[in-house]
Design a protein around this motif. Structure first.
Motif, mmCIF file in Angstrom:
data_model
loop_
_atom_site.group_PDB
_atom_site.id
_atom_site.type_symbol
_atom_site.label_atom_id
_atom_site.label_comp_id
_atom_site.label_asym_id
_atom_site.label_seq_id
_atom_site.Cartn_x
_atom_site.Cartn_y
_atom_site.Cartn_z
ATOM 1 N N SER A 13 -2.749 2.948 -4.615
ATOM 2 C CA SER A 13 -1.414 3.552 -4.481
ATOM 3 C C SER A 13 -0.492 3.158 -5.629
ATOM 4 O O SER A 13 0.599 3.698 -5.764
ATOM 5 N N LYS B 9 -7.234 0.678 -0.950
ATOM 6 C CA LYS B 9 -6.247 1.740 -0.782
ATOM 7 C C LYS B 9 -4.900 1.325 -1.362
ATOM 8 O O LYS B 9 -4.209 2.114 -2.007
ATOM 9 N N LYS B 10 -4.549 0.073 -1.101
ATOM 10 C CA LYS B 10 -3.267 -0.451 -1.586
ATOM 11 C C LYS B 10 -3.235 -0.430 -3.114
ATOM 12 O O LYS B 10 -2.240 -0.009 -3.720
ATOM 13 N N LYS C 82 -11.579 -2.112 2.597
ATOM 14 C CA LYS C 82 -11.135 -0.846 2.009
ATOM 15 C C LYS C 82 -9.616 -0.690 2.044
ATOM 16 O O LYS C 82 -9.056 0.067 1.248
ATOM 17 N N HIS D 62 -17.618 1.281 0.775
ATOM 18 C CA HIS D 62 -16.446 1.577 -0.051
ATOM 19 C C HIS D 62 -16.450 0.711 -1.300
ATOM 20 O O HIS D 62 -16.877 -0.440 -1.262
#
Lengths: 358, 358, 358, 358
Positions: D182, D178-179, D174, D151
């Motif tokens: 967002s 992702k955070k 990862k 990733h």
């Protein structure tokens, strides 16, 4: 630039006929492969001059010294550099050639490219001697391929007007190669071999030379290797084989003969055999769309007669631009074809290993 | 990888027979060159199908759309991308071929390489259709070369057993090319041309196909272009020409015939002519040691008979591994040779421009 | 594969720290260039160890032997191969490292890549010793560039926390380089040089090491050299400079500092001066859009502290997977930066010559 | 030449800001991979302009059209060509720039390279718009890497003088990526993010621009990927990342900060953890000797302030060679850094996939 070949196993050939040494860097060899140096020496001996009455009396020891890339004789993942020191050179023979280029040699073209700074001694980096490092690289590649069940062999297919039999393109196998290797004159049919040898003797007797063809096969080739368009097996093999000086043509499978045929006669129908799909014939030379079909890869290449002949030839003094007769001295092969056989195998090995041994 | 070619002018061919579009990226074009789009269109029309009763009735518009690399039609130093949208595709014809590969097509080899994910429609990226972007690139390169006095021309040298005359390798010139271009069937000797056309008609009448050879010459070539060993004119031209599907052999100068000769007969003596050094004959095909000699570059290539024939052939169902008879439908050329003539010129142009127009 | 660099002048580096020899093949050198071997030797001496109390007491003669590519010392258009034989190696020092990798050395990564077959002796082909052939290639390239009025120079920009002055990015010139070259410790400001030397002595006294930065400039660079996107001066120079072991960062012009600025402060306005367009400042480091602007090319690179230190460190036995303390013996530089200065110049020279000397 | 990158997965970027289309050819993609086009669209949307009040009000649809290389959306082993048609271009804005180059833009350098034939409209092929096809290629590569557990994520590390936190170089994963994904403004610490946004607003308010840095990490990277010397991870990543216009520096691991440290502080000791050898710290940025160590690959790059600013600047009329004031019109980003975040990820993805997905 001209001395690099390969995408995964990249070889870089260097040296001139009379420089300190010639050699090759092989980058990309997988680590942990034990090189059988006796086998590489035996392979290179097939190319070496002075082996018999058909080749130049020059002796070239061709002893390979590995400078890097191995620990003992096991590859360590670093680029392998191997050199052959040049000895027994008689540079004096070539002095007059700087001004009067030898017909059908590279002298004139090299002079035009390099403004006269090219190394004229022994043909410089245009010399057939540069096939020695190619053979070393090929011998290493061939050993790696043999571990994967892939075998490469070649034979003299013709000398002048005398022809050998051809490989059976469907059934050729490593036993055939072994048999040819056991002969001093690498042909399939020894009777034809005698005719071919006679062509060489006859040319030699006149101070002349003669050309020929070599047929090469790769067996045990898995299907699915290669690429369409610019990077297929045919593109790559031809690019490597034309790296051997004096090669002037190449054909795969039925080649030029096949171009005279109809599709119904040249097409290779498929058949299922022991759970595998094979072709009934092999006019495609084991390559379809640039990719291996799983059938033996078969190709032939044309080798021109050695341009160095003892007879008087017409040339030009490039300074005065006057025509001038030329007689070439020195020691030369009346026919380069027998010594080129392992070179063709080596070129094929380098290409196939580049695809397979990455 | 297979779609890249060239060191200085790098071409990247993409597309499949039935994808949205096919095309080419040409990187390294010098800025400020005005492309004559009528000339490129005329060049590509020579390759297009549906021109006469000898080729497939498929119509391909082959209209080129330049996406980048020019401002108006003048190169701007950015990579030129040109595409041809695919229209008039009949994908349905190919559905059954996924399991039953066509003899001597790439179907089987491509399946083995790509695990069955290859685009089978129209031969995917193995299709002869991919020579259209090659022709576009070649047409652009040829225009640049012509500005430098270099001209490239080709003719059908044979169809089946019928042969055309050969180019005079010493004196061939652009007037010869112009004359051939003016003919609907590109040969030197029209009488022989009739025999060659008959070979195609006869094959077509049986639902069969036939192969042939193409001879190509590059004139106005300066001496000193190329390299020895792996990156010479022969290596590069052969690597490009084998990028044309169906090519199975190539020879330069006297090639395979020359391999039958003695050196005294095959060597090309030099002569001084109008202050220039030339050769009396041109058995070396304009290339010595991988480098141009200044004489015309001459080569011939062998084109196999179109593998798509209307007759019943033997194949295998690759899932059941049972033998199966196959009859190929669809619309096919009984002989690909006439349409391959500009493709061979284009391949040569791309190689020569790569050396010369950097 | 890792040992090739360049498109027009292609260098191939080979060798391991303790192999028979290390060396380089340089392909594409124009023929007719006379190499000044005293100058190449002087250049390489700047990199050689054992010069003073700041570097490893190992002596490496670093005598270069040219095997090919020249006649006398004049290039002949053939690939130049130069080797340096390895002597004074003490392989025994490294035996225990095969199982217990040295922190921040390549040992562990190399082992993972090559399945343990990598040459561990002296760091194998990961050794800083491989910069010797790079320096040879760079020295040759630099001589060719100097003939074209292009000069390259570098200085130690910092050691640990002590900083030298920076080059004046607008006015830096070859006189500046000459002055730095005349000093045993290559800095601009000798007072700062003393502080930098102290950083090295202090680290050495603790059996520790220290890092630093090097600033390099290319002057006399014509405008218009390079390319956008993937093959510009920044891409190529960084790719070459990261070829020097221990380099961990590079910045061009105002670099990381420039990223903190506003455009109005970082932009370099143009001015006409003596009929030429120049910039008033040079925050762009002589490169815009990957292409030279005609201003000096200026870059800095970060060199990590030598990973070999005499202090106890934590490692792992890769066979037993048990933690293990490690103390490294052998002879090592407490700071590699001074010896890396010519390496950075060499890397720059190789890149610039690749664009310019083709 | 500049538009090619990669050895195994080779990407070729083409197009100019105002040409018919921009695009990319990706050669070497393994066949049978289903491209998630929603994911590629989402990835590209992160780069697209006009998303918020911080970027240029230009709208670019950036709709990708795949021309070849897939059947439905599954790769078929043929080169994939994807294009984005150019719409909403206002070429008139750029007319006066042909004679008066914009400071710190490529205009002047491109003019010098291409003799004035470069496409000046919108920056031609030097435009940041060319990162759109790079992002498409990166998005495809990233999907392939994710299937292998690798990733890639990045965040804005600084804008002007305001800094984000750094990734934890040992534990980044990862979930961290992702955070960040967002968030509308991709940073780790939102409070710091506010300060960074303020830097942009403040610059914009003055008609000025501001630079910044981006940090990128690759996690799940297996050990043993890469090569020493010229083709290591650092060489390749830097070569790709400098392909993004405006990048002026790159550092791996502790980078320039690490160069100030002693070895005892910068070295990363090893430890055995769950049967794996890891490092306790990660100052080496996951790369040792050009090869991955198995730790996260971490690098940062410096982005210069957008050269297009609304303030008056000094330039030169290149025809009259008179100094001239210049005010740039058009629509521009006051800070390119937020939109460059996915570009940096894409560059990393292209490099890693080239090593791993062959």
């Amino acid at each position: 630039m001209s001395c690099n070949f390969g995408n995964n196993i990249k070889i870089t050939v260097f040296g001139q006929s009379h420089s300190e040494a010639i050699g090759v860097v092989i980058d990309g060899l997988p680590a942990g492969f034990k090189i059988d140096t006796e086998k590489t020496a035996a392979f290179m001996a097939r190319r070496a001059p002075g082996q018999n009455d058909l080749s130049t009396p020059r002796k070239e020891a061709d002893e390979v010294k590995i400078l890097s890339g191995v620990v003992d004789t096991v590859t360590c993942g670093a680029p392998l550099c191997a050199i052959i020191e040049n000895t027994n050179t008689r540079s004096g023979d070539y002095d007059k050639l700087r001004l009067v280029p030898r017909p059908s040699h590279s002298d004139f073209a090299a002079m035009m490219k390099h403004g006269g700074f090219n190394d004229i001694r022994g043909g410089g980096n245009f010399s057939g001697r540069l096939t020695a490092p190619l053979c070393f690289a090929g011998a290493v590649c061939m050993q790696m391929l043999e571990e994967k069940g892939i075998h490469i062999g070649a034979h003299i297919a013709s000398i002048g007007m005398a022809n050998d039999e051809k490989f059976d393109p469907v059934n050729v196998n490593k036993a055939d190669f072994k048999k040819i290797l056991s002969k001093p004159f690498p042909v399939i049919n020894d009777k034809q071999g005698e005719l071919m040898r006679k062509e060489i003797y006859d040319a030699k007797a006149c101070g002349d030379s003669v050309g020929g063809t070599i047929e090469c096969a790769v067996v045990g080739m898995p299907a699915g290797i290669g690429d369409p368009i610019f990077d297929g097996l045919e593109n790559r093999i031809s690019a490597a084989v034309f790296g051997i000086p004096a090669v002037k043509g190449i054909e795969f499978g039925s080649g030029f003969e096949g171009s005279k045929l109809r599709g119904s006669r040249n097409n290779d129908g498929f058949t299922a055999e022991n759970g595998e799909t094979k072709t009934l014939t092999n006019n495609h030379g084991g390559i379809l769309g640039g990719i291996s079909s799983g059938m033996p890869v078969v190709f032939r290449c044309a080798i021109k007669p050695t341009p160095s002949i003892g007879m008087q030839q017409q040339s030009v003094n490039v300074e005065t631009l006057e025509n001038q007769e030329l007689v070439i001295g020195g020691r030369h092969d009346p026919c380069i074809v027998p010594r080129a056989v392992p070179c063709v195998e080596a070129a094929a090995a380098v290409v196939i290993a580049d695809y397979i041994c990455k």
